[in-house]
Design a protein around this motif. Structure first.
Motif, PDB file in Angstrom:
ATOM      1  N   LYS A   1      -3.206  11.570  -6.518  1.00 30.40           N
ATOM      2  CA  LYS A   1      -2.160  12.211  -5.727  1.00 30.40           C
ATOM      3  C   LYS A   1      -1.474  11.196  -4.810  1.00 30.40           C
ATOM      4  O   LYS A   1      -0.249  11.066  -4.814  1.00 30.40           O
ATOM      5  N   SER A   2      -2.289  10.480  -4.029  1.00 30.81           N
ATOM      6  CA  SER A   2      -1.699   9.491  -3.121  1.00 30.81           C
ATOM      7  C   SER A   2      -0.947   8.432  -3.911  1.00 30.81           C
ATOM      8  O   SER A   2       0.141   8.020  -3.531  1.00 30.81           O
ATOM      9  N   THR A   3      -1.541   7.993  -5.012  1.00 34.42           N
ATOM     10  CA  THR A   3      -0.898   6.956  -5.808  1.00 34.42           C
ATOM     11  C   THR A   3       0.504   7.403  -6.221  1.00 34.42           C
ATOM     12  O   THR A   3       1.462   6.630  -6.129  1.00 34.42           O
TER      13      THR A   3
ATOM     14  N   PHE B   1       4.547  13.981   2.230  1.00 34.39           N
ATOM     15  CA  PHE B   1       3.420  14.143   3.165  1.00 34.39           C
ATOM     16  C   PHE B   1       2.132  13.884   2.408  1.00 34.39           C
ATOM     17  O   PHE B   1       1.814  14.604   1.466  1.00 34.39           O
ATOM     18  N   ASP B   2       1.371  12.851   2.828  1.00 34.62           N
ATOM     19  CA  ASP B   2       0.087  12.590   2.162  1.00 34.62           C
ATOM     20  C   ASP B   2      -1.055  13.038   3.060  1.00 34.62           C
ATOM     21  O   ASP B   2      -1.456  12.330   3.973  1.00 34.62           O
ATOM     22  N   GLU B   3      -1.590  14.206   2.756  1.00 35.85           N
ATOM     23  CA  GLU B   3      -2.696  14.757   3.547  1.00 35.85           C
ATOM     24  C   GLU B   3      -2.427  14.587   5.033  1.00 35.85           C
ATOM     25  O   GLU B   3      -3.264  14.079   5.779  1.00 35.85           O
ATOM     26  N   ALA B   4      -1.273  15.048   5.434  1.00 34.70           N
ATOM     27  CA  ALA B   4      -0.835  14.820   6.801  1.00 34.70           C
ATOM     28  C   ALA B   4      -1.726  15.504   7.826  1.00 34.70           C
ATOM     29  O   ALA B   4      -1.662  15.190   9.019  1.00 34.70           O
TER      30      ALA B   4
HETATM   31 MG   LIG Z   1      -5.192  10.392  -1.182  1.00 40.61          MG
END
Ligand SMILES: [Mg+2]
Ligand SMILES: Nc1ncnc2c1ncn2[C@@H]1O[C@H](COP(=O)(O)OP(=O)(O)OP(=O)(O)O)[C@@H](O)[C@H]1O
Ligand SMILES: Nc1ncnc2c1ncn2[C@@H]1O[C@H](COP(=O)(O)OP(=O)(O)OP(=O)(O)O)[C@@H](O)[C@H]1O
Ligand SMILES: [Mg+2]
Lengths: 241, 251, 297, 266, 241
Positions: E41-43, E161-164
């Motif tokens: 996901k982050s990637t 938004f990455d796991e904000a």
């Molecule tokens: Mg991540």
């Protein structure tokens, strides 16, 4: 089993983490401590096994007072097992060595005896096949289960859990909570700090809500959730659930 | 023709005259050259260098240099000439040119009373287990090795360290150019003595300069000749080596 | 239980054991000195080498040791300044994307760190400075300069005729210390969290803006304390240029010793001079470290 | 940059390397030109005899190799002694005892704030006569006291780099302080310490050159002695620099291999 | 608005984080990506604004292709705002300076213009009174709100938004989610990676469930939760809810 009376703890930087905190834990009871961040939950657990010195008050565990006598302190450290949020496995040792270490050095068991306990406990937490792995090769949930086994290997009478699941990914929390529930069912005395209200409700006998170094409300698990007395508790529960 | 003109122009002599400053390299060697209480340089060599500059009609600039680095510094042009009590030795002469000697010096030896009790000849020191201290890279060091092949020779960067070695009794004797050993024997009569009188070598001392510079060499040679005949050199030598009047200048 | 009113240091068995062994050691030393050495101490003549009364100008002027100390300070200050610039350039090179820059930075640091400083001094003093200094025409410029310039130069650097040697000593030291500063700066920059680079990137800052506004200001707090420490090292390391006859503290000490033969007095004095100089700096660095370690600015 | 290194083509890489070679080439050329401009008469052919000679078919070490052996001996003893001083001091600094901390601080401050040269002299001319120890021992002791001060900071940093959680876990398992250090902390700290310790060993080799000033016939002293007889100043110094470089580079190489091994087994 | 086609990304250590991932995001759409840890996901988010280079496939954002051209990359970085899990505020600057910085350096606004936007946005996230504070003096939730304001100051068309909220204390998550919901309601195009299923359900238009660098299932928000098609999705939802 645990008698903590009027504990005060001020950190060197002046933060009053505990301001006259008292708690009684009966044998085989599972006490869950909840509360907002910074309320002193971790500090209390750390005082219980002597990681922090208290400034005032008294702690008696299994009839041994936690005072300045070296023997008493040692005895209490053996009676009390602790599981940390950040696992704290020894990264340079295999799972096997992690669990053997204290048994051999502190309990003075020989390798064979230690190994037996180790395998037994790893089976219990479902990690037997990872016995040769290094912590770095395990997922968070697996590491935490090994950490629980390591603490149990010392045959403690009391287990302390400080947010043992909050560093875990959502999917792995379940595994660890299962192991904790099993322990509770076997009659282990436990003090658990957690944000997992599901666990508190299911496995906790007694719930303590603290804030600012003091207890706001404590009650049996059922009453606490269904019928909180204090306004503050209700607010907290509404936000966290 | 052109070549000769070029050589003349490039000679150190020309450079010095053009610059108006004669740069002299030396290292501290009592009483050849040293600093007095006020930080000024004094000593026999200093007098010689001053006189030389005066006769050339230029100013003099003293460049104190560590003894171990003095020849490379000359070769790389950090100064024009070494006037520093440098003994004329064949192996040195392979690297630099020397003038005719303007002075002679000799080695003498001073020994520790306790350690070298009863040693009264040079041969007494030429034994296994005897330790001789001297200054690194000096003719004294070479003399020590030559005269005491069986003894252990310990070399230090500075005369004072060699002497310290003697005072603490870790060395039996120190070899150094006269009159230094005699001075020390006089200064510490309880601890030091002179096993033999006078010097046991005789060494010519000359100015050292870079190779391939006939003009300058010739000038220096003749300057020395003149000063020798006038008795100027002897006069000054007597003051520095024969008296101790100058001692109050440094302490 | 325990009510702590006054925190007296607790004295443990280890404390006592250490105190006892230190005391025994000192007593033994004292005994040996009393029995063994028999050295004639003569401290009285040391002070005049700091400051003396000059008959010509009728005033007190600094003498050998003080002059040496001043030269040591001048050397250290200039070479640290130069080394910091060098270190910044090389430190950034070592982190650069370009292979060329990284190779340059790497070979600089490795060659300087693996060579004995003595050899470095020789190479620069005898070979490189011969090439570089004449092109600057310093001697001629100095001769032509008006009097006040010459005085300024004397105060800030060295006497005009000693200037070339002084400068090559400064270059040498700067080159030597620069290698260590390169690593300090590299480590400082690398210590800034990855998240900071990424946030600056995501905001669209160019790599120059990112370095200037976000990374370097934060790296500074990790860089300044070790940089102070490096300055102290420079003070100590400056002793090596005594071999090319720069008249700094160690050189003056040696000269004095060969003139007076007061080995112990001179060494102890020089030792204490260095100690007082570096301890002062070290205190300042500790202050700095405390300030830097505090909450964010 | 710490992130996002775009891949480069081999052609670009080759160009970068060429630039590097050209630049170093220019630098070397400058030095060589400098040496020519000196009018120095190079006599490299006279050097080998001071390294070794082949007497009657046998290999005989010349003064330089003999000096190298002394340098190696001094470095070897000093390294272990320095590690011992360093470990003790680091533990003292981390201990609860105020006397231990005070002593460690005193030691560190005096050593780190004065030049090594002066310490060597002090040890040899002031302390050694008092305690009646010989030159070699006094060289080893002063070198290891000096390097020990730096080693102790490396060890302390290595120990402090271990997360507090490791200490706490040991405490809660009932391990004694000594066991905690021996079994848990030091084995982990070792990995942090190895690279800076290598650097320290390299410094030790270089710094050992200073013992020549108290007439110990190490590599530097032998070089000086040879120079004082032959005046091959630059030839000998460069040879000696080469030997030192060889020594330090091979040490760094060995340790980097060791590190790789440690990472693999981690 | 975002067209990502067949993206492959392998890290230098050999981990295949994305293995042919495609996604379409329409203007004003809020896409929520969920999935177990390590699923990529982050990637994916990092590839979208060029923090990571992709090995294969194509990304087009607002009709600008993300290729090797420097202008295009710059343009995309301006169009896309990103909010990180760890806030990443610049600790040496005040809140004001944090938000002004990029406006002045990248958008070339003068101080007055920048300041205006800054105050406007801080008001929006309810942080105006902390304008002079340093990040170190703010709680996690407050820091995250400033980070959102900082990203918005560049007037991006898309917010990532990455796991904000996952580095926040339970009580502070609410504040940040509120701000995000408000943004969504205003019609901002958003790609959100989160474990907060409540948010996904309420504010997400489209939910993407990924695992092992691939999409397992994607659906509109309502369908996804009420009626997951895949077995794997059901398992995941059961564990996380
Ligand atoms: Mg991540
Ligand atoms: N080592 C320490 N030094 C100084 N202050 C501390 C230290 N550890 C904790 N505190 C402070 O003591 C107070 C109580 O901290 P504690 O860790 O016990 O809270 P907590 O209830 O466990 O919070 P959380 O849920 O965030 O873990 C907080 O204000 C915290 O900042
Ligand atoms: N910089 C990196 N270098 C090498 N591998 C990486 C890097 N970043 C991530 N990975 C690996 O790529 C895979 C995908 O990682 P990613 O961070 O995208 O997962 P994620 O879905 O965001 O997980 P999480 O929910 O834990 O944040 C993982 O296996 C991870 O270990
Ligand atoms: Mg806590």
């Amino acid at each position: 089993m645990i008698q903590a009376k009027d504990i005060k703890k001020t950190y060197p930087n002046g933060v009053e983490a505990l301001r006259g905190f008292s708690l009684l834990v009966k044998p085989s009871e599972v006490v869950v401590i909840v509360g907002p961040s910074g309320s002193g939950k971790s500090t209390f657990l750390r005082c219980l096994n002597g990681l922090e010195e208290i400034d005032r008050g008294s702690i008696v565990i299994d009839n041994i007072p936690l005072d300045h006598s070296k023997q008493n302190r040692m005895a209490i450290r053996r009676e009390v097992g602790m599981v940390f949020q950040s696992f704290n496995l020894f990264p340079h040792m295999t799972v096997r060595e992690n669990i053997n270490l204290a048994q051999m050095l502190v309990r003075k068991k020989n390798r064979k005896q230690a190994e037996e306990t180790t395998k037994d406990l790893l089976g219990k937490v479902g990690m037997l096949e990872k016995i040769e792995a290094k912590p770095g090769q395990l997922s968070g949930g697996q590491q935490q289960r090994v950490a629980i086994a390591r603490a149990l290997a010392m045959k403690p009478k009391i287990m302390l859990f400080d947010e043992a699941t909050s560093a875990l990914d959502p999917e792995m929390i379940g595994e660890v909570l299962e192991v904790m529930k099993a322990l509770a069912n076997e009659g282990m005395t436990m003090v658990v700090v957690t944000h997992e209200m599901g666990f508190a409700r299911e496995a906790g006998d007694h719930i303590v809500f603290m804030e600012d170094g003091l207890i706001v409300e404590q009650a049996d698990s059922r009453d606490f959730f269904s019928n909180p007395r204090e306004e503050r508790t209700r607010l907290f529960l509404s936000q966290i659930l | 023709q052109e070549l000769r003109q070029k050589l003349t122009q490039e000679s150190t002599l020309e450079q010095v005259l053009k610059r108006g400053v004669l740069r002299v390299g030396f290292s501290t060697f009592i009483p050849w050259a040293m600093k007095d209480k006020t930080g000024k340089f004094i000593g026999f060599e200093i007098d010689v260098a001053r006189e030389l500059a005066k006769d050339m009609g230029v100013k003099v600039e003293f460049v104190p240099t560590k003894w171990s680095g003095i020849i490379p510094a000359l070769l790389t042009g950090k100064f024009d000439v070494i006037i520093g009590g440098m003994g004329i030795l064949p192996n040195r002469n392979l690297k630099v040119n020397f003038t005719t000697p303007y002075d002679y010096s000799g080695m003498s030896i001073v020994a520790n009373k306790k350690k070298a009790e009863g040693f009264d000849s040079l041969d007494a020191f030429n034994k296994e287990g005897v330790t001789i201290a001297a200054r690194l890279g000096t003719t004294a060091a070479q003399a020590a090795k030559k005269f005491f092949p069986k003894a252990e020779v310990r070399l230090f960067d500075d005369e004072s360290q060699a002497l310290q070695e003697l005072m603490t009794g870790r060395a039996h004797a120190v070899v150094s150019s006269a009159p230094l050993p005699a001075f020390h024997a006089l200064k510490y009569p309880k601890r030091l003595f002179l096993p033999i009188k006078g010097t046991f070598t005789k060494e010519p001392i000359g100015f050292a300069l870079r190779k391939g510079d006939i003009d300058t060499l010739n000038f220096f040679n003749n300057w020395i000749l003149v000063k020798k005949h006038k008795g100027w050199l002897q006069e000054h030598k007597d003051y520095w080596f024969g008296t101790k009047d100058w001692e109050k200048l440094i302490k | 239980m325990r009510i702590t009113l006054l925190k007296l240091p607790k004295t443990s068995f280890l404390d006592l054991a250490i105190l006892a062994s230190v005391a025994t050691g000192l007593a033994y030393l004292a005994h040996r000195v009393a029995v063994g050495m028999g050295y004639d101490w003569d401290w009285a003549i040391i002070p005049q080498y700091f400051i003396r009364f000059d008959d010509e100008t009728q005033s007190y002027v600094p003498n050998l040791l003080l002059n040496g100390l001043l030269t040591t300070i001048r050397l250290s200050v200039w070479s640290t300044l130069l080394a910091t610039i060098l270190g910044l350039v090389m430190g950034l090179s070592r982190l650069s994307r370009g292979l060329f820059h990284r190779l340059m930075g790497w070979s600089y640091v490795e060659s300087v760190r693996n060579l004995p400083p003595l050899v470095l001094v020789f190479i620069i003093y005898y070979f490189l400075s011969e090439q570089l200094l004449p092109t600057l025409h310093i001697s001629n410029a100095m001769d032509a300069a008006p009097g006040w310039v010459r005085e300024m130069v004397t105060i800030l650097f060295a006497k005009p005729q000693a200037l070339p040697a002084f400068l090559s000593a400064v270059f040498t030291l700067a080159l030597y210390e620069g290698a260590y500063i390169t690593e300090i700066i590299r480590a400082g920059i690398q210590s800034v969290e990855k998240g900071q680079w990424e946030a600056a990137y995501a905001l669209g800052l160019s790599s120059r803006q990112r370095m200037q506004h976000v990374i370097l200001p934060q790296a500074m707090r990790r860089i300044l304390p070790p940089l102070g420490g490096q300055f102290i090292s420079t003070i100590k390391d400056s002793a090596i240029v005594s071999i090319i006859s720069i008249q700094e503290l160690t050189f003056q000490g040696m000269e004095l010793m060969s003139a007076t033969y007061l080995t112990f007095e001179v060494w102890i004095t020089v030792f204490l001079l260095y100690l007082s100089l570096t301890l002062t700096c070290s205190l300042a660095v500790n202050r700095l470290e405390k300030r830097m370690a505090g909450p964010d600015h | 940059m710490p992130f996002n290194k775009p891949k480069r083509s081999t052609a670009a890489t080759a160009w970068e390397i060429t630039k590097f070679i050209l630049t170093t080439g220019v630098l070397v050329w400058l030095v060589v030109r400098g040496s020519k401009g000196l009018g120095y008469n190079w006599q490299w052919y006279r050097v080998p005899q001071y390294l070794y000679s082949l007497d009657a078919g046998g290999f005989v070490a010349g003064p330089l190799l003999e000096g190298l052996w002394v340098t190696l001996k001094i470095t070897f003893f000093s390294f272990f002694l320095a590690f011992f001083f360093g470990l003790t001091t680091a533990l003292f600094r981390l201990s609860d005892s105020w006397a231990a901390r005070g002593l460690a601080r005193f030691y560190l401050e005096t050593i780190r704030n004065s030049p090594l040269l002066i310490q060597i002299f002090f040890m040899y001319f002031v302390i050694a006569p008092i305690l009646d120890i010989n030159a070699f021992t006094s060289a080893v002791v002063s070198l290891s006291l000096f390097e020990g001060a730096y080693t102790s900071e490396i060890i302390r940093a290595g120990i402090q780099a271990i997360p507090k959680g490791q200490w706490e876990a040991c405490h809660s398992l009932g391990l004694s302080g000594f066991d905690t250090l021996r079994k848990v902390i030091l084995p982990q700290a070792m990995r942090h310490m190895l690279p800076p310790l290598t650097g320290q060993a390299v410094s030790l080799i270089k710094d050992s050159a200073l013992v020549s000033t108290i007439a110990i016939y190490d590599l530097t002293m032998q070089a000086q002695a040879v120079i004082s007889e032959t005046f091959l100043t630059f030839e000998i110094w460069f040879t000696v620099a080469g030997i030192y470089l060889l020594l330090t580079a091979s040490l760094s190489f060995l340790v980097s291999r060791l590190e790789d091994r440690m990472i693999e087994t981690a």
